[in-house]
Structures are given as C-alpha cells and as structure tokens.
Write a protein that holds these residues in place. Structure first.
Motif, PDB file in Angstrom:
ATOM      1  N   ASN A   1       0.819  -1.228   0.000  1.00 21.09           N
ATOM      2  CA  ASN A   1       0.000   0.000   0.000  1.00 21.09           C
ATOM      3  C   ASN A   1       0.852   1.277   0.000  1.00 21.09           C
ATOM      4  O   ASN A   1       0.326   2.374   0.104  1.00 21.09           O
ATOM      5  CB  ASN A   1      -0.980   0.005   1.183  1.00 21.09           C
ATOM      6  CG  ASN A   1      -0.282   0.120   2.531  1.00 21.09           C
ATOM      7  OD1 ASN A   1       0.937   0.276   2.603  1.00 21.09           O
ATOM      8  ND2 ASN A   1      -1.048   0.041   3.597  1.00 21.09           N
TER       9      ASN A   1
ATOM     10  N   GLN B   1      -7.362  12.911   6.896  1.00 21.41           N
ATOM     11  CA  GLN B   1      -7.223  11.476   7.196  1.00 21.41           C
ATOM     12  C   GLN B   1      -6.880  11.262   8.671  1.00 21.41           C
ATOM     13  O   GLN B   1      -6.464  10.166   9.058  1.00 21.41           O
ATOM     14  CB  GLN B   1      -6.092  10.833   6.359  1.00 21.41           C
ATOM     15  CG  GLN B   1      -6.134  11.096   4.868  1.00 21.41           C
ATOM     16  CD  GLN B   1      -7.427  10.623   4.243  1.00 21.41           C
ATOM     17  OE1 GLN B   1      -7.977   9.605   4.668  1.00 21.41           O
ATOM     18  NE2 GLN B   1      -7.918  11.348   3.264  1.00 21.41           N
ATOM     19  N   ASN B   2      -6.971  12.331   9.461  1.00 14.67           N
ATOM     20  CA  ASN B   2      -6.667  12.238  10.895  1.00 14.67           C
ATOM     21  C   ASN B   2      -5.199  11.973  11.186  1.00 14.67           C
ATOM     22  O   ASN B   2      -4.855  11.321  12.165  1.00 14.67           O
ATOM     23  CB  ASN B   2      -7.482  11.105  11.511  1.00 14.67           C
ATOM     24  CG  ASN B   2      -8.436  11.634  12.533  1.00 14.67           C
ATOM     25  OD1 ASN B   2      -8.173  12.709  13.093  1.00 14.67           O
ATOM     26  ND2 ASN B   2      -9.510  10.914  12.764  1.00 14.67           N
TER      27      ASN B   2
ATOM     28  N   HIS C   1      -1.450   6.839   3.698  1.00 14.88           N
ATOM     29  CA  HIS C   1      -1.733   8.172   3.156  1.00 14.88           C
ATOM     30  C   HIS C   1      -0.486   9.059   3.140  1.00 14.88           C
ATOM     31  O   HIS C   1      -0.429  10.022   2.393  1.00 14.88           O
ATOM     32  CB  HIS C   1      -2.869   8.842   3.928  1.00 14.88           C
ATOM     33  CG  HIS C   1      -4.198   8.186   3.704  1.00 14.88           C
ATOM     34  ND1 HIS C   1      -4.820   8.195   2.470  1.00 14.88           N
ATOM     35  CD2 HIS C   1      -4.993   7.470   4.525  1.00 14.88           C
ATOM     36  CE1 HIS C   1      -5.974   7.530   2.557  1.00 14.88           C
ATOM     37  NE2 HIS C   1      -6.092   7.067   3.788  1.00 14.88           N
TER      38      HIS C   1
ATOM     39  N   SER D   1      -2.002  -0.440  14.607  1.00 21.59           N
ATOM     40  CA  SER D   1      -3.079  -1.423  14.441  1.00 21.59           C
ATOM     41  C   SER D   1      -3.300  -1.633  12.947  1.00 21.59           C
ATOM     42  O   SER D   1      -2.765  -0.875  12.123  1.00 21.59           O
ATOM     43  CB  SER D   1      -4.363  -0.888  15.082  1.00 21.59           C
ATOM     44  OG  SER D   1      -4.807   0.236  14.344  1.00 21.59           O
ATOM     45  N   THR D   2      -4.114  -2.623  12.593  1.00 22.66           N
ATOM     46  CA  THR D   2      -4.384  -2.889  11.172  1.00 22.66           C
ATOM     47  C   THR D   2      -4.983  -1.649  10.504  1.00 22.66           C
ATOM     48  O   THR D   2      -4.588  -1.272   9.404  1.00 22.66           O
ATOM     49  CB  THR D   2      -5.360  -4.083  11.033  1.00 22.66           C
ATOM     50  OG1 THR D   2      -4.859  -5.130  11.854  1.00 22.66           O
ATOM     51  CG2 THR D   2      -5.479  -4.562   9.608  1.00 22.66           C
ATOM     52  N   GLU D   3      -5.920  -0.997  11.208  1.00 13.50           N
ATOM     53  CA  GLU D   3      -6.539   0.216  10.623  1.00 13.50           C
ATOM     54  C   GLU D   3      -5.502   1.326  10.480  1.00 13.50           C
ATOM     55  O   GLU D   3      -5.503   2.052   9.479  1.00 13.50           O
ATOM     56  CB  GLU D   3      -7.687   0.761  11.506  1.00 13.50           C
ATOM     57  CG  GLU D   3      -8.857  -0.161  11.707  1.00 13.50           C
ATOM     58  CD  GLU D   3      -8.608  -1.192  12.810  1.00 13.50           C
ATOM     59  OE1 GLU D   3      -8.421  -0.774  13.958  1.00 13.50           O
ATOM     60  OE2 GLU D   3      -8.589  -2.398  12.505  1.00 13.50           O
ATOM     61  N   GLU D   4      -4.638   1.449  11.470  1.00  6.51           N
ATOM     62  CA  GLU D   4      -3.622   2.507  11.416  1.00  6.51           C
ATOM     63  C   GLU D   4      -2.628   2.258  10.270  1.00  6.51           C
ATOM     64  O   GLU D   4      -2.121   3.203   9.667  1.00  6.51           O
ATOM     65  CB  GLU D   4      -2.876   2.612  12.752  1.00  6.51           C
ATOM     66  CG  GLU D   4      -3.701   3.295  13.827  1.00  6.51           C
ATOM     67  CD  GLU D   4      -3.056   3.213  15.207  1.00  6.51           C
ATOM     68  OE1 GLU D   4      -3.373   4.064  16.048  1.00  6.51           O
ATOM     69  OE2 GLU D   4      -2.252   2.283  15.447  1.00  6.51           O
ATOM     70  N   LYS D   5      -2.364   0.987   9.968  1.00  8.29           N
ATOM     71  CA  LYS D   5      -1.461   0.691   8.839  1.00  8.29           C
ATOM     72  C   LYS D   5      -2.068   1.187   7.532  1.00  8.29           C
ATOM     73  O   LYS D   5      -1.374   1.697   6.659  1.00  8.29           O
ATOM     74  CB  LYS D   5      -1.175  -0.814   8.757  1.00  8.29           C
ATOM     75  CG  LYS D   5      -0.098  -1.234   9.735  1.00  8.29           C
ATOM     76  CD  LYS D   5       0.270  -2.689   9.617  1.00  8.29           C
ATOM     77  CE  LYS D   5       1.273  -3.026  10.709  1.00  8.29           C
ATOM     78  NZ  LYS D   5       1.230  -4.396  11.163  1.00  8.29           N
ATOM     79  N   THR D   6      -3.376   1.016   7.397  1.00 10.95           N
ATOM     80  CA  THR D   6      -4.071   1.508   6.201  1.00 10.95           C
ATOM     81  C   THR D   6      -4.030   3.039   6.178  1.00 10.95           C
ATOM     82  O   THR D   6      -3.745   3.655   5.146  1.00 10.95           O
ATOM     83  CB  THR D   6      -5.546   1.017   6.208  1.00 10.95           C
ATOM     84  OG1 THR D   6      -5.531  -0.377   6.431  1.00 10.95           O
ATOM     85  CG2 THR D   6      -6.254   1.336   4.909  1.00 10.95           C
ATOM     86  N   GLN D   7      -4.289   3.619   7.347  1.00 11.90           N
ATOM     87  CA  GLN D   7      -4.269   5.084   7.480  1.00 11.90           C
ATOM     88  C   GLN D   7      -2.868   5.632   7.136  1.00 11.90           C
ATOM     89  O   GLN D   7      -2.736   6.634   6.427  1.00 11.90           O
ATOM     90  CB  GLN D   7      -4.633   5.419   8.929  1.00 11.90           C
ATOM     91  CG  GLN D   7      -4.991   6.829   9.211  1.00 11.90           C
ATOM     92  CD  GLN D   7      -5.129   7.045  10.740  1.00 11.90           C
ATOM     93  OE1 GLN D   7      -5.067   6.094  11.515  1.00 11.90           O
ATOM     94  NE2 GLN D   7      -5.305   8.287  11.125  1.00 11.90           N
TER      95      GLN D   7
END
Ligand code: AMP
Length: 283
Positions: A181, A233-234, A202, A193-199
């Motif tokens: 990504n 994206q925070n 960016h 976390s998994t979500e933070e890796k996606t975040q």
C-alpha cells in the motif's frame, strides 16, 4: 553460517583475520526488529562484498525520549533467523555496556544539515547516531557501509562524518522498501493497528501527489494541499517539506534542483517518517 559476535574484542579479531585474507566487508548497521527494508541492505552488501557484517544495537544515545527507547521492539531470535536466511556472515549484537563503558562526552555538530527536519525535533539524535556509527566504522573498518534512503538526513550526516573524519570507506544509499500500500517499512509499523497501517499509507499518497503535481503549481501550495489531505485522514503532521536532496535546505521554487519531499507525522501514537525524490536522479 551466521557467526554471532557479542564483544568488541572478538569483532576486531574477526575483522583482522578477514583483512589478512584481503576480504572486502559490507557493513549493515541496524537497531534490529529486521524487516525487508533492512534485508534489502544485507542483500546489497552480499552482492558487493566477500562478507557481510550486520550489527544490531538499539543505541541509547540517539534516543531523546526514554519511553521511545523502552518501547523499541527487540526481536533477537527472529532477527537471527532472517539473517541466516539471507546468508549474512556475521552478526554483531553487543550489550549496551560493551559499547559504552561510560556516557560519551564527545558531541557532534553538523551545522545546517541537522538544524532542519528530524534534527529540529530530536535534540542530540544525530550526535548519538554519529557516535555509534563512528565506533562501528572503527571496529569493522568496512569496505562499504549500507544505509537506507528512508533515513535520508541520517545518510547526509554520515556522509559528512566520513568526509570530515576521513574514514577510508565507501557509503551506499539503498532505496526505500515499501509495503504494497506504499507504507515505508519500519520497525515502528509493528506498533500500528491494522486500521492505522491503512491510514499510514496516506503519507506516501501525500508525497506522491506532490511529485505528480510538481509542474502544475507552486511548491508551497502543493505542500499545503498535501497537509490538508493528511489532516482530513486524521494524521498529525509534524513537518512536511520539500528540500534540496543534498544540503536538505528548504526549496521554495521548483527550479529543477534535486528535490525531495520529507515528512514526519503521527498516526495514532506512532511517529513515522518518509521521503520521496521528486525528480528522477541517481546518487
Ligand atoms: P534502523 O534499524 O531503523 O536503524 O534502520 C537500519 C537501516 O535500515 C538504516 O540505514 C535505515 O535507513 C534502513 N531502513 C530502514 N527502513 C528501511 C526501508 N523501509 N527501506 C530501506 N532501508 C530501510
């Protein structure tokens, strides 16, 4: 077979014997918790040299935050497996007491190279880096030492160290290895976390957008747009700057110099850095 070395004395002895046999030595300094980014350096060192020495040492003098040092992941057994798989020849993994008998009083200063980017936010960091890297250069006397573009400012600092102190060695900068990504690999990613890796992906998107739009708008506008995108994206940006790829000073106008976009940002609690060359060039 990977040979594990814990002491300076043994390291010096090994190096002495290698030099007697005229072997070339590639050195890969790391702080462990090895990932594909580190292993790409090991592979390059293996290609270029007769033997590869990797070092793993979480260097206390380069941490300006005691909590950060405490939280730094230590994964010895797994690191050894990785290095065995890469056919690395030697692993130097000393204790803190083996490296520092006392707090070093020598401090390094790198002038305008360290008053920017990371240097602005991490007081004393590059002095600590220069201290440990100097020690490793003395102990290993490598033919070539390998560092990642991921820490571009660190590379420029080490180039200066080598030039000013006349270390008889070559430096090689290796490209940034990324997740699919786009997230630059880092030992700190394990704390996401998994979500933070996606975040966190960016960050790379923001850098890429500056690169893609570089001929369409003024740099300050592009940087502001990228910051706004990240904020949406925070992601809490500490700095996002376009600088000269060699002297690391801010570039306000795109005048075809070798430019690089550099970022440090917090995703959740984790501070990440990344950079992207904006014009195609080879070191
Ligand atoms: P560290 O263990 O974080 O001190 O990193 C050791 C070396 O690996 C440094 O020269 C880093 O620049 C390099 N490195 C770290 N992450 C990457 C990456 N994603 N791609 C390439 N090199 C990296």
């Amino acid at each position: 077979m990977l040979h594990l070395i814990r002491t300076q004395a043994e390291l010096r002895d090994v190096v002495f014997r290698l030099k007697q046999k005229n072997k070339t030595i590639g050195l890969v300094p790391t702080m462990g918790n090895l990932h594909e980014g580190h292993l790409s350096l090991v592979r390059q060192a293996k290609v270029d040299n007769d033997v590869c020495v990797t070092s793993i040492f979480v260097n206390p003098t380069q941490f300006n935050d005691a909590e950060d040092l405490k939280k730094y992941p230590r994964t010895e057994a797994q690191d050894i497996l990785h290095l065995e798989r890469e056919a690395c020849d030697f692993l130097f993994m000393p204790s803190a007491d083996e490296v520092y008998t006392d707090n070093p009083c020598l401090l390094f200063q790198f002038g305008s190279l360290e008053s920017v980017l990371e240097g602005k936010y991490r007081d004393g960091h590059f002095s600590g880096v220069a201290t440990i890297v100097s020690k490793l250069f003395h102990w290993v006397s490598p033919t070539v030492a390998y560092f990642g573009q991921k820490d571009l400012q660190q590379f420029r600092i080490i180039e200066t160290l080598v030039k000013d102190l006349s270390f008889p060695l070559q430096l090689k900068m290796c490209p940034i290895v990324r997740e699919n990504n786009g997230l630059a690999m880092s030992s700190r990613n394990n704390r996401l976390s998994t979500e933070e890796k996606t975040q966190a992906a960016h960050l790379y998107k923001a850098l890429t957008s500056i690169k893609e739009l570089i001929h369409t708008d003024e740099l300050p506008n592009l940087i502001n747009q990228a910051k706004a995108y990240l904020s949406a994206q925070n992601i809490n940006v500490e700095y996002l700057e376009v600088v000269d790829a060699y002297n690391l000073q801010t570039i306000k106008e795109n005048k075809k110099q070798k430019a690089v976009a550099c970022i440090a940002a917090y995703v959740g609690e984790v501070r990440l850095i990344d950079n992207l060359f904006l014009n195609h060039f080879k070191e």
